[in-house]
Design a protein around this motif. Structure first.
Motif, PDB file in Angstrom:
ATOM      1  N   GLY A  46       0.791  -1.229   0.000  1.00 36.40           N
ATOM      2  CA  GLY A  46       0.000   0.000   0.000  1.00 36.40           C
ATOM      3  C   GLY A  46       0.819   1.272   0.000  1.00 36.40           C
ATOM      4  O   GLY A  46       0.339   2.318  -0.370  1.00 36.40           O
ATOM      5  N   TYR A  51      -4.882   1.283   1.631  1.00 37.48           N
ATOM      6  CA  TYR A  51      -4.895  -0.169   1.784  1.00 37.48           C
ATOM      7  C   TYR A  51      -3.507  -0.712   2.089  1.00 37.48           C
ATOM      8  O   TYR A  51      -2.502  -0.175   1.653  1.00 37.48           O
ATOM      9  CB  TYR A  51      -5.456  -0.829   0.521  1.00 37.48           C
ATOM     10  CG  TYR A  51      -6.879  -0.414   0.267  1.00 37.48           C
ATOM     11  CD1 TYR A  51      -7.902  -0.863   1.086  1.00 37.48           C
ATOM     12  CD2 TYR A  51      -7.193   0.452  -0.775  1.00 37.48           C
ATOM     13  CE1 TYR A  51      -9.210  -0.477   0.880  1.00 37.48           C
ATOM     14  CE2 TYR A  51      -8.504   0.841  -0.988  1.00 37.48           C
ATOM     15  CZ  TYR A  51      -9.507   0.377  -0.158  1.00 37.48           C
ATOM     16  OH  TYR A  51     -10.798   0.773  -0.357  1.00 37.48           O
ATOM     17  N   THR A  54      -2.290  -5.167  -2.180  1.00 37.85           N
ATOM     18  CA  THR A  54      -3.145  -5.677  -3.245  1.00 37.85           C
ATOM     19  C   THR A  54      -2.464  -6.900  -3.822  1.00 37.85           C
ATOM     20  O   THR A  54      -1.271  -6.863  -4.137  1.00 37.85           O
ATOM     21  CB  THR A  54      -3.338  -4.619  -4.356  1.00 37.85           C
ATOM     22  OG1 THR A  54      -3.929  -3.457  -3.779  1.00 37.85           O
ATOM     23  CG2 THR A  54      -4.214  -5.146  -5.472  1.00 37.85           C
ATOM     24  N   VAL A  70      -7.888  -6.743  -2.510  1.00 35.38           N
ATOM     25  CA  VAL A  70      -7.341  -5.591  -1.806  1.00 35.38           C
ATOM     26  C   VAL A  70      -7.567  -5.811  -0.322  1.00 35.38           C
ATOM     27  O   VAL A  70      -8.671  -6.165   0.101  1.00 35.38           O
ATOM     28  CB  VAL A  70      -8.030  -4.295  -2.276  1.00 35.38           C
ATOM     29  CG1 VAL A  70      -7.468  -3.089  -1.538  1.00 35.38           C
ATOM     30  CG2 VAL A  70      -7.879  -4.118  -3.778  1.00 35.38           C
ATOM     31  N   ASN A  72      -7.278  -4.415   3.761  1.00 38.04           N
ATOM     32  CA  ASN A  72      -7.174  -3.239   4.620  1.00 38.04           C
ATOM     33  C   ASN A  72      -6.070  -3.468   5.655  1.00 38.04           C
ATOM     34  O   ASN A  72      -5.437  -4.519   5.676  1.00 38.04           O
ATOM     35  CB  ASN A  72      -8.527  -2.912   5.276  1.00 38.04           C
ATOM     36  CG  ASN A  72      -9.033  -4.023   6.179  1.00 38.04           C
ATOM     37  OD1 ASN A  72      -8.275  -4.828   6.707  1.00 38.04           O
ATOM     38  ND2 ASN A  72     -10.352  -4.072   6.346  1.00 38.04           N
ATOM     39  N   ALA A  78     -10.787  -6.177   1.637  1.00 34.47           N
ATOM     40  CA  ALA A  78     -11.613  -4.980   1.506  1.00 34.47           C
ATOM     41  C   ALA A  78     -12.367  -4.969   0.181  1.00 34.47           C
ATOM     42  O   ALA A  78     -13.442  -4.378   0.073  1.00 34.47           O
ATOM     43  CB  ALA A  78     -10.749  -3.728   1.611  1.00 34.47           C
TER      44      ALA A  78
END
Length: 120
Positions: A46, A51, A54, A70, A72, A78
């Motif tokens: 991130g 975030y 990914t 993705v 968090n 997320a």
């Protein structure tokens, strides 16, 4: 001739039984596709953004197909989003902080086809 007819009927019934035992077919466009044919190909951090990371998954045989997960900062998913040739294509599901589905958006060729809020 009688033998051929009985074999054909038996084959038809066995095919019907196989389809019934395969489980119900869903018409839910937000049911996530089977991802067994995908493999993790890239992880992006991130870098201080919204975030944590990914993950990019690419289809093993058809590399035009991919999806991203993705995460968090609580390390929960997320969002999940499907792509075809780098364009959004298929369901995108966003999740709330409790890990429950929050919103579904269905894309075809980067165009929104449907949006669906999920009841909590």
């Amino acid at each position: 001739m009688k033998y051929y007819l009985s074999v054909t009927i038996t084959a038809l019934f066995s095919c019907y039984a196989c389809r019934q035992s395969a489980g119900p077919i869903t018409n839910d466009p937000y049911a996530l596709a089977d991802t067994a044919d995908y493999r993790l190909t890239e992880t992006l951090q991130g870098q201080g953004g919204v975030y944590l990371k990914t993950e990019v998954y690419t289809h093993k045989k058809d590399t035009a197909l991919s999806y991203v997960k993705v995460f968090n900062y609580n390390r929960q998913v997320a969002a999940v989003q499907f792509y075809k040739r780098d364009k959004k294509d298929g369901p995108t599901i966003t999740y709330n902080e409790k890990g429950q589905r929050q919103l579904g958006t269905y894309y075809r060729n980067d165009t929104v086809i449907d949006m669906h809020p999920f009841n909590q």
